[in-house]
Write a protein that holds these residues in place. Structure first.
Motif, PDB file in Angstrom:
ATOM      1  N   THR A  63      36.288  37.620  44.303  1.00  0.00           N
ATOM      2  CA  THR A  63      35.319  38.141  44.057  1.00  0.00           C
ATOM      3  C   THR A  63      35.276  37.819  42.569  1.00  0.00           C
ATOM      4  O   THR A  63      35.425  37.369  41.864  1.00  0.00           O
ATOM      5  N   CYS A  88      31.426  37.821  38.972  1.00  0.00           N
ATOM      6  CA  CYS A  88      30.837  37.628  37.968  1.00  0.00           C
ATOM      7  C   CYS A  88      30.573  37.137  37.507  1.00  0.00           C
ATOM      8  O   CYS A  88      31.057  35.980  37.865  1.00  0.00           O
ATOM      9  N   THR A 106      34.621  42.692  34.546  1.00  0.00           N
ATOM     10  CA  THR A 106      33.539  42.965  36.083  1.00  0.00           C
ATOM     11  C   THR A 106      34.260  42.661  36.940  1.00  0.00           C
ATOM     12  O   THR A 106      34.856  43.032  38.252  1.00  0.00           O
ATOM     13  N   LEU A 147      35.841  45.108  39.771  1.00  0.00           N
ATOM     14  CA  LEU A 147      36.492  44.389  41.492  1.00  0.00           C
ATOM     15  C   LEU A 147      36.963  44.568  42.420  1.00  0.00           C
ATOM     16  O   LEU A 147      37.721  45.118  43.690  1.00  0.00           O
ATOM     17  N   SER A 200      28.005  40.630  43.143  1.00  0.00           N
ATOM     18  CA  SER A 200      26.717  41.983  42.662  1.00  0.00           C
ATOM     19  C   SER A 200      25.259  40.929  43.267  1.00  0.00           C
ATOM     20  O   SER A 200      25.483  39.597  43.645  1.00  0.00           O
ATOM     21  N   TYR A 242      30.091  49.154  41.949  1.00  0.00           N
ATOM     22  CA  TYR A 242      32.225  48.501  42.149  1.00  0.00           C
ATOM     23  C   TYR A 242      32.153  50.068  42.331  1.00  0.00           C
ATOM     24  O   TYR A 242      33.685  49.477  41.715  1.00  0.00           O
ATOM     25  N   ILE A 265      32.209  49.616  49.370  1.00  0.00           N
ATOM     26  CA  ILE A 265      33.102  48.866  49.323  1.00  0.00           C
ATOM     27  C   ILE A 265      33.696  49.145  50.356  1.00  0.00           C
ATOM     28  O   ILE A 265      33.950  47.982  51.502  1.00  0.00           O
ATOM     29  N   LEU A 268      27.365  48.265  36.512  1.00  0.00           N
ATOM     30  CA  LEU A 268      28.576  47.968  37.639  1.00  0.00           C
ATOM     31  C   LEU A 268      28.024  49.427  38.778  1.00  0.00           C
ATOM     32  O   LEU A 268      28.702  48.969  40.044  1.00  0.00           O
ATOM     33  N   THR A 307      38.937  51.945  35.777  1.00  0.00           N
ATOM     34  CA  THR A 307      38.278  52.325  37.115  1.00  0.00           C
ATOM     35  C   THR A 307      38.700  53.416  37.474  1.00  0.00           C
ATOM     36  O   THR A 307      38.050  53.693  38.332  1.00  0.00           O
TER      37      THR A 307
END
Lengths: 90, 146
Positions: free
Chosen positions: A6, A8, A14, A18, A54, A74, A80, B56, B117
């Motif tokens: 993953t 960023c 970020t 993810l 992204s 995300y 996902i 995001l 999250t």
């Protein structure tokens, strides 16, 4: 073992978010994979089967041998899950 | 570790640009001495250098920089915007919620990101945060997640 990155811009925030959601999605599907988070410049020289990132950062990873998968939201587990279902091959 | 405590939240802020929005979220962290002022500059520089990839999800930006840019403690602030601002993201503009992330290299960084999250994976929470008009509204959402 399947290797997933993953990615960023900095590899600090970020990409970790993810990673958490990708690990959750893979776990729910019973797919065993090693998921690592990193920044976009390090990713280009790392071996991987799949890169999840992204739209913006995917453009700079088009030369990578990995299958590059784009996630726009995300925090949307449905997106996902769907991205993994459509792109992962056994 | 400081996660969306009352003095890290500013509601319905009026800003003109994406940079001002990032600076507003960073200054909440600076005010509470969770980051050095250099960290805010690094957040802004990361935006200009790497683009708005940290937007995001629809309406959600999480600007941050590296631990070595001046983070003292793992932390998250929140600035909600009175008028939405475009960051230049292809799919997730305009931004309404700006979470300033003080990215530390400690284990607490993972705890902070896990909390964030969990909070944002629930679209109902996201709507609630966007519409919050006082800290009590935010507190109700946070307590539901605990």
């Amino acid at each position: 073992m399947i290797k997933v990155l993953t990615v960023c811009g900095l590899g600090q925030g970020t990409s970790l978010i993810l990673k958490m959601n990708v690990e959750q999605a893979l776990g729910d599907k019973g797919i065993q994979a090693d998921v690592e988070h990193t920044d976009v410049s390090a990713a280009s020289s790392m071996q991987a089967d799949y890169i999840i990132t992204s739209n913006e950062l995917a453009e700079s990873l088009t030369d990578h041998s990995a299958n590059v998968i784009i996630v726009n939201n995300y925090f949307d587990m449905d997106e996902i899950n769907q991205a993994i279902e459509e792109n992962f091959t056994e | 570790m400081k996660f969306l405590e009352e003095n890290l939240i500013r509601l319905k802020a009026e800003v003109e640009t994406a940079q001002e929005a990032i600076e507003a979220a960073g200054s909440m962290l600076l005010k509470e001495q969770l980051v050095e002022s250099t960290y805010i500059n690094a957040m802004v520089n990361a935006y200009h250098a790497n683009g708005p990839y940290f937007v995001l999800a629809p309406h959600i930006a999480i600007p941050h920089a590296r631990p070595e840019d001046g983070v003292k403690e793992a932390s998250v602030s929140l600035v909600t915007l009175k008028e939405p601002i475009k960051f230049g993201h292809a799919t997730n503009d305009p931004v309404r919620l700006v979470f300033g992330l003080g990215a530390s290299s400690s284990e607490e960084h993972l705890t902070v990101l896990r909390s964030l999250t969990n909070l944002l994976n629930d679209s109902g929470n996201v709507e609630g945060l966007k519409n919050a008009s006082c800290y009590e509204d935010i507190k109700t959402i946070l307590e539901k997640e605990r």
